[in-house]
Structure formats: structure tokens, C-alpha cells
Write an enzyme that holds these catalytic residues in place. Structure first.
Site, PDB file in Angstrom:
ATOM      1  CB  CYS A 129      -0.883   0.051   1.227  1.00  0.00           C
ATOM      2  SG  CYS A 129      -1.909  -1.380   1.481  1.00  0.00           S
ATOM      3  NE  ARG A 145       4.797   1.793  -0.658  1.00  0.00           N
ATOM      4  CZ  ARG A 145       5.626   1.935   0.373  1.00  0.00           C
ATOM      5  NH1 ARG A 145       6.763   2.542   0.202  1.00  0.00           N
ATOM      6  NH2 ARG A 145       5.318   1.481   1.560  1.00  0.00           N
ATOM      7  CD1 TRP A 187       0.074  -5.942  -3.000  1.00  0.00           C
ATOM      8  CD2 TRP A 187      -0.177  -6.782  -0.938  1.00  0.00           C
ATOM      9  NE1 TRP A 187       0.583  -7.216  -2.996  1.00  0.00           N
ATOM     10  CE2 TRP A 187       0.432  -7.754  -1.752  1.00  0.00           C
ATOM     11  CE3 TRP A 187      -0.441  -7.096   0.386  1.00  0.00           C
ATOM     12  CZ2 TRP A 187       0.803  -9.004  -1.275  1.00  0.00           C
ATOM     13  CZ3 TRP A 187      -0.085  -8.348   0.867  1.00  0.00           C
ATOM     14  CH2 TRP A 187       0.534  -9.281   0.030  1.00  0.00           C
ATOM     15  CG  ASN A 234       0.146   2.153   3.670  1.00  0.00           C
ATOM     16  OD1 ASN A 234      -0.890   2.240   3.024  1.00  0.00           O
ATOM     17  ND2 ASN A 234       1.286   2.710   3.299  1.00  0.00           N
ATOM     18  N   GLY A 235      -0.875  -1.203   6.514  1.00  0.00           N
ATOM     19  CA  GLY A 235      -0.599  -2.035   7.679  1.00  0.00           C
ATOM     20  C   GLY A 235      -1.790  -2.916   8.008  1.00  0.00           C
ATOM     21  CD  GLU A 240      18.288 -12.967  -6.316  1.00  0.00           C
ATOM     22  OE1 GLU A 240      17.703 -13.464  -5.344  1.00  0.00           O
ATOM     23  OE2 GLU A 240      17.925 -11.925  -6.865  1.00  0.00           O
ATOM     24  CE  LYS A 267      15.183 -11.235  -8.822  1.00  0.00           C
ATOM     25  NZ  LYS A 267      15.671 -10.606  -7.600  1.00  0.00           N
ATOM     26  CD  GLU A 275      11.186 -11.386  -7.867  1.00  0.00           C
ATOM     27  OE1 GLU A 275      10.415 -10.944  -7.002  1.00  0.00           O
ATOM     28  OE2 GLU A 275      12.410 -11.176  -7.849  1.00  0.00           O
ATOM     29  CG  HIS A 293      21.189 -36.329  -1.688  1.00  0.00           C
ATOM     30  ND1 HIS A 293      21.544 -37.519  -1.102  1.00  0.00           N
ATOM     31  CD2 HIS A 293      22.343 -35.680  -1.964  1.00  0.00           C
ATOM     32  CE1 HIS A 293      22.866 -37.580  -0.997  1.00  0.00           C
ATOM     33  NE2 HIS A 293      23.375 -36.473  -1.527  1.00  0.00           N
ATOM     34  CE  LYS A 346      12.169  -2.628  -5.069  1.00  0.00           C
ATOM     35  NZ  LYS A 346      13.009  -3.692  -5.658  1.00  0.00           N
TER      36      LYS A 346
END
Ligand code: AGP
Length: 609
Positions: A2, A27, A74, A98-99, A482, A486, A489, A505, A604
Site C-alpha cells: 500500500c 510498491r 494491496w 497501510n498495515g 537467486e 528472479k 517472480e 538426493h 516491492k
């Protein structure tokens, strides 16, 4: 996650707050809204689409005023819908938040008993009605707001306006970021400075559990007990251009290609002949690490992967045991803290809820010091840590972290050299050699970026795949993780990273001719071992994509594509071999037509747990 923007001015604030809202799009959000006070009435418009749609609505239907708030949401409580989108309105009040209000269910039930009827499924509307309710037994909105904030648990950053106070913007924070931008005869609030850079460069950063009453010419800040707090304004070190794509198609692409300069910035005035300068780490003293015996790193996502690389470096260069945890795990496990332990957090934003909560927990657990590696000066992690190492990557707008990651790695390497010097674990000669290698990093980065066309060609073979494995050994194992993160996402191709030695394994069962396997294979001491793992894949018909050093070129064949990259000092391999993996993910995403900079469901800055 948000975004909040608000303004009080002697001109129409709608264009200012809508521009601010566009600048917060990075964001991540799923709906947006604006509310202005116009002729003593609220004018509120919302959309479940992009901010551009909201801007069009404002043009078509009109929305203006000298006081206003806006929000990108969001979803946490309730689906993305116009009803759930902010601003919410209750009587004379309009609120953006927000939150997460954790005790919203109990509060909602109490308010319902008192006759409040809720339109949305959000916790935000509960907070708003609680403030509204307390207006009845308060002499001012400030008093009502303080009563409500003292009753809620959870996290919030809010902006609140009142029909009967035309020039006043109420704002508060606890657990979610909020800044106040200072203008001349006008003032602003926002979730971060980027939103307000077109209108000001001067900011007051609200601290935890502070409330501010913002008018056109005054900022009054107090604690939740109502007592006045004196705040200092600071100049932002970013400019409005920080969030322009320039000639690039996407922010992520721009940020990948900015890496030579972001790495150069990270190094500027920080290296001497055989040491990393002490002032690289803000707050550090000559002997801060002399007695250091243990290191604990905590971070999330890409920053966690940087921490995993850091473990290899710290243990190799400083001989100090190092533990690395995902922040959401660390905060709920019962960590045993060794003697003279340093607690390190790594974060691009400095606002990640789990990382921040872990730092706050660590402060109660007996660590000697805390240090944060962060890209945002003035962020919560920076303000709450004993020492800070700023990564200086510049604003990172693409949700997928790229230049923030490589500058985090470089910062970890510099930190390892500082600790090594204070502990005496490396000779001056060895430190000198490593520093000479580090100096080559920006120019080597350019060479790695020059392989962009080859990687684009590779991506065109790759983009229609549904699954993919990434393999690496030793310090390249976190780089494989990583690379997989990448790819998944932003291109939505399912990808997993494995330590190549783990293949047999379990994951080897997945190998067939439809399973692409990306191998991060620079020429290093583990090459021989890695070659055996590559053969294991080849023998089972797997399709191999090998990122290799020119020095030690592996053989290509019908099953195996080899992309050979510049030779580089071994210590730099994790940083440099990240670059082709970023490019691969980027090109696959573009080919697949995904929203590269704002991939679905992602934010973000993850400011809620
Ligand atoms: C990486 O591409 C992601 N955007 C994500 O994993 C990110 O690194 C994570 O959310 C941590 O964020 P931070 O570095 O701001 O704390």
C-alpha cells in the site's frame, strides 16, 4: 505494498497526490483511490485498475480541493474491490491506511454493538469508525485519534482528514513507514520520499508511534501519550529523476544496466590500498569488531540470498561462524545467541516487516551490536540499528531486486574485509589483493552485461518452459537460488535452485528432456565436482544451459548450451554471475508478456507480516 499520499496546500492538491500515487505504483497494489475536500464535502473516487485509470476518472468526473488523501491498496482484508479500496469515509472523516489492525475483529464487534454498520471487509474501516466513535467523548480530533490508536494493536501508517478542518492533515505511524514532505505554504505526507520528490526534497521522518498534525505552515508531532516531540527536517539524497525509465523499456532493465554505476557508487571513497575505510560503516569504531565471535544474518527474499553468500565470505575471510535465517523464521524460533555476537540485517527498503521485527527481537536477546546493510537512508532499519552500511544502489523501482542485490553483495564483502582487519584474520597483502580485485568490479560488470544479446537468444528458447532447475555449488549455490527466484517472480516459470551436490538426493527424479537445467559454473575450486553433477543431468537426457568462464569452457552439444562469460577473480564470481541470470529472467518475462516491473501479487516493500 500500500501507498499513501496526502497534501494540504493553497492550490488544488489532486494533481500532486495523483502524481505521488503514480510514483508509488512500484510498491505493488490492486486498487487505488483519492478523496479531496471540495466545498466542504468529500469527493471520493476509486478504481480496481491502475492509477492511470484513477487519473482518467478524476479528469472525467472532476475531483479537486486544497486538502486531499490518496492510496494504492494491496489487499490484506477483503478482495480488491472499490468498496474495500481506500479512502474510507465515516461521517465527517476520511482515512487511508497501510498495515494491519490485528484486533480489528474485537473492535468491529464492539462498534457494531454501538450501531456502526460497515460497508467494507477491511480493518481500515474499523479503525476509522473507532476514531469517529471517540470523537463523541473527545474535545478534538487529535484526542479521538490518540484514544483510537492506543486501543489498536498491529501496524499502521495513516492519513486522515476532517470535513470541519479544511487545512488539516492528520497522520500517524507504527510499524509502517511515513514521511512528511515540507513545502512553502504547503505540506505533504507519503509512504516514501519518492512520491514527493517532484514537490519537495525536505522531509521529516516520523518515528514509531508518532502522530503529526500537518497544516500548510506547521507540523506538530507528538507521541501516543500526546506529549510534544521535536523533529528535525532532513534533505533527501535522491532527485525526482530517480524514478524515470530513461531510454529503457522497463525499470528492471534500466536497473540491471545501472549496475556498473551502482557498484561504482557503493565503492566511492571507501577503499584504501589494503583496507576498507572504517567510515564505510556508519557508527563503527576502530575496535568495534575486535572481540567479535559470532555473526547472525537475518533477511527476506533476495536479501536473504545475499546473506547466504555473506556466510561463505565471513567464514572464509574472518573465520567467525555465521548463521543466516529468513526473517519470518528467525522471529519465531528460539535462537541461541553466542558470546559477542553481531546481528546483521540486510534489506533494500529497510522497511520489511519481518526483518524489522527480527531486529527488535534481537535487541532483547543479548547481541552485542546490530548492523544493517540497507539501500534507504532514514528507513526504520537504519534508524534502529547501531551501525549502518548504505548500499548506494540508488532508487530501485522494479519489484525484482537487481542492483540492490549486487550492491548488497559488495557491501557484505567490504564488511568482511573490515572485520578481517579488526580480527587480524587476513594479512595486509591478502587484503590488498582482494581490494585490487574489488576495484575491477564495475568494469567487469560492463563486460558481463555485454552478453545481453546472447542471453536474449537463450531466453527465446526458454520462455515457453513451465519448470526449470538452477544448480550451483559453494558460494554459487545462493546465486542459483537467486536466479530461480528472479525467473519465477517475473516470468511465472516455476523454478527451483539447488546445491548441485543435492541433485542425487531427490531433484534428479525430475530430470528428463523437458526439464531445462541452468548451471552457474564459473571456473573455481569446485569446478571438478560441478562437472560430475552436469554429467548426471546429461546422462538422464536433461537440457543444460551452462553459464561458464572463458578460461574453462565446457563442451557444448545438442543437449548443452554454453554461455561463456569473462574471466574474473574468484571472489567476484557471485556478484558477476548474477547478471546473466537477471537478464535471462528479464527477457523471459518480456517474451511471456508479464508485467515485468509490477508482477502479479507482489509488492516491492513488504511492510506487513
Ligand atoms: C526480490 O526480487 C524480491 N522483490 C523480494 O524477495 C525482496 O528481496 C524481499 O521482499 C526483501 O525486501 P527488502 O530487501 O526490501 O527487505
Amino acid at each position: 505494498m500500500c501507498g499513501i499520499v496526502g497534501a494540504t496546500a493553497q492550490r488544488n492538491v489532486a494533481p500532486i497526490i495523483l502524481t505521488g500515487l503514480s510514483r508509488l505504483e512500484y510498491r505493488g497494489y490492486d486498487s487505488a483511490g483519492i478523496c479531496t475536500l471540495e466545498n466542504d464535502e468529500f469527493n471520493c473516487l476509486k478504481t480496481t485498475s491502475k492509477v492511470a485509470t484513477l487519473i482518467n476518472k478524476v479528469k472525467e468526473r472532476g475531483c479537486k480541493g486544497f486538502l486531499g488523501i490518496a492510496h494504492t491498496r494491496w489487499a490484506t482484508h477483503g478482495i480488491p474491490s472499490e468498496t474495500n479500496a481506500h479512502p474510507h469515509i465515516c461521517g465527517n472523516l476520511a482515512l487511508v491506511h497501510n498495515g494491519i489492525i490485528e484486533n480489528f475483529k474485537e473492535l468491529k464487534a464492539k462498534l457494531q454493538e454501538k450501531g456502526y454498520v460497515f460497508k467494507s471487509e477491511t480493518d481500515t474501516e474499523v479503525l476509522l469508525c473507532l476514531i469517529h466513535y471517540h470523537q463523541q467523548d473527545s474535545n478534538s480530533l487529535k484526542e479521538a485519534l490518540l484514544k483510537a490508536l492506543n486501543e489498536v494493536t498491529g501496524s499502521y501508517a495513516i492519513a486522515l482528514i476532517n470535513k470541519s478542518e479544511p487545512g488539516v492533515l492528520y497522520t500517524a505511524r507504527s510499524g509502517s513507514p511515513l514521511v512528511i514532505g515540507l513545502g512553502i505554504g504547503e505540506n505533504f505526507v507519503a509512504s516514501d520520499v519518492l512520491a514527493l520528490l517532484p514537490v519537495t526534497r525536505r522531509f521529516i521522518y516520523l518515528d514509531e508511534q508518532e502522530v503529526a498534525i500537518v497544516t500548510t505552515d506547521k507540523i506538530d508531532v507528538c507521541g501516543l501519550d500526546g506529549k510534544e516531540h521535536i523533529k528535525k527536517a532532513q534533505d533527501a539524497d535522491l532527485d525526482a529523476e530517480s524514478i524515470s525509465k530513461g531510454s529503457f523499456d522497463h525499470f528492471m532493465q534500466k536497473e540491471i544496466f545501472e549496475q556498473p554505476s551502482s557498484l561504482r557508487n557503493t565503492l566511492t571513497e571507501r577503499l584504501d590500498d589494503d583496507s576498507v575505510r572504517l567510515e564505510t560503516v556508519i557508527g563503527l569504531k576502530k575496535d568495534s569488531f575486535k572481540d567479535l565471535q559470532n555473526i547472525q544474518i537475518v533477511a527476506c527474499g533476495t536479501s536473504f540470498h545475499a546473506g547466504l553468500v555473506g556466510k561463505y565470505w565471513f567464514e572464509e575471510l574472518t573465520h567467525i561462524p555465521c548463521n543466516v535465517d529468513i526473517a519470518s523464521e528467525y522471529r519465531y524460533r528460539h535462537a541461541v545467541v553466542g558470546n559477542n555476537s553481531l546481528f546483521i540485517t540486510i534489506s533494500q527498503s529497510g522497511e520489511t516487516a519481518d526483518t524489522l521485527a527480527s531486529l527488535r527481537l534481537a535487541k532483547t536477546q543479548g547481541y552485542k551490536n546490530s548492523l544493517c546493510i540497507c539501500n534507504v537512508n532514514g528507513s526504520s532499519l537504519v534508524r534502529e540499528s547501531d551501525f549502518t552500511l548504505l548500499t548506494r544502489a540508488g532508487a530501485e523501482i522494479g519489484v525484482a531486486s537487481t542492483k540492490a542485490f549486487t550492491t548488497q553483495l559488495l557491501s557484505l564483502l567490504m564488511l568482511a574485509l573490515i572485520i578481517a582487519e579488526q580480527k587480524g584474520s587476513l594479512t595486509a597483502q591478502k587484503r590488498h589483493e582482494l581490494i585490487e580485485s574489488i576495484r575491477q568490479l564495475p568494469s567487469l560488470c560492463e563486460k558481463f552485461l555485454s552478453k545481453d544479446k546472447d542471453i536474449l537468444a537463450l531466453a527465446s528458447e526458454f520462455a515457453d518452459k513451465h519448470h526449470c532447475l538452477f544448480l550451483g555449488r559453494g558460494v554459487m549455490y545462493p546465486i542459483a537460488l537467486e536466479g530461480a527466484l528472479k525467473l519465477k517472480e517475473i516470468s511465472y516459470i516455476h523454478a527451483e535452485g539447488y546445491a548441485a551436490g543435492e541433485l542425487k538426493h531427490g531433484p534428479i527424479a525430475l530430470i528428463d528432456r523437458n526439464m531445462p537445467v541452468v548451471v552457474v559454473a564459473p571456473d573455481n575450486a569446485l569446478m571438478g565436482k560441478l562437472v560430475s553433477n552436469i554429467e548426471e543431468v546429461r546422462a538422464r537426457g536433461g537440457k543444460l544451459y551452462i553459464f561458464n568462464s572463458e578460461e574453462h569452457v565446457l563442451k557444448a552439444d545438442t543437449q548443452t548450451k554454453v554461455i561463456s562469460l569473462s574471466d574474473c577473480p574468484e571472489i567476484l564470481q557471485p556478484i558477476l554471475f548474477t547478471i546473466p541470470l537477471q537478464l535471462l529472467a528479464y527477457h523471459c518475462a518480456v517474451i511471456n508478456g508479464t508485467d515485468v516491473d509490477q508482477p502479479r501479487n507482489l509488492a516491492k516493500s513488504v511492510t506487513v507480516e
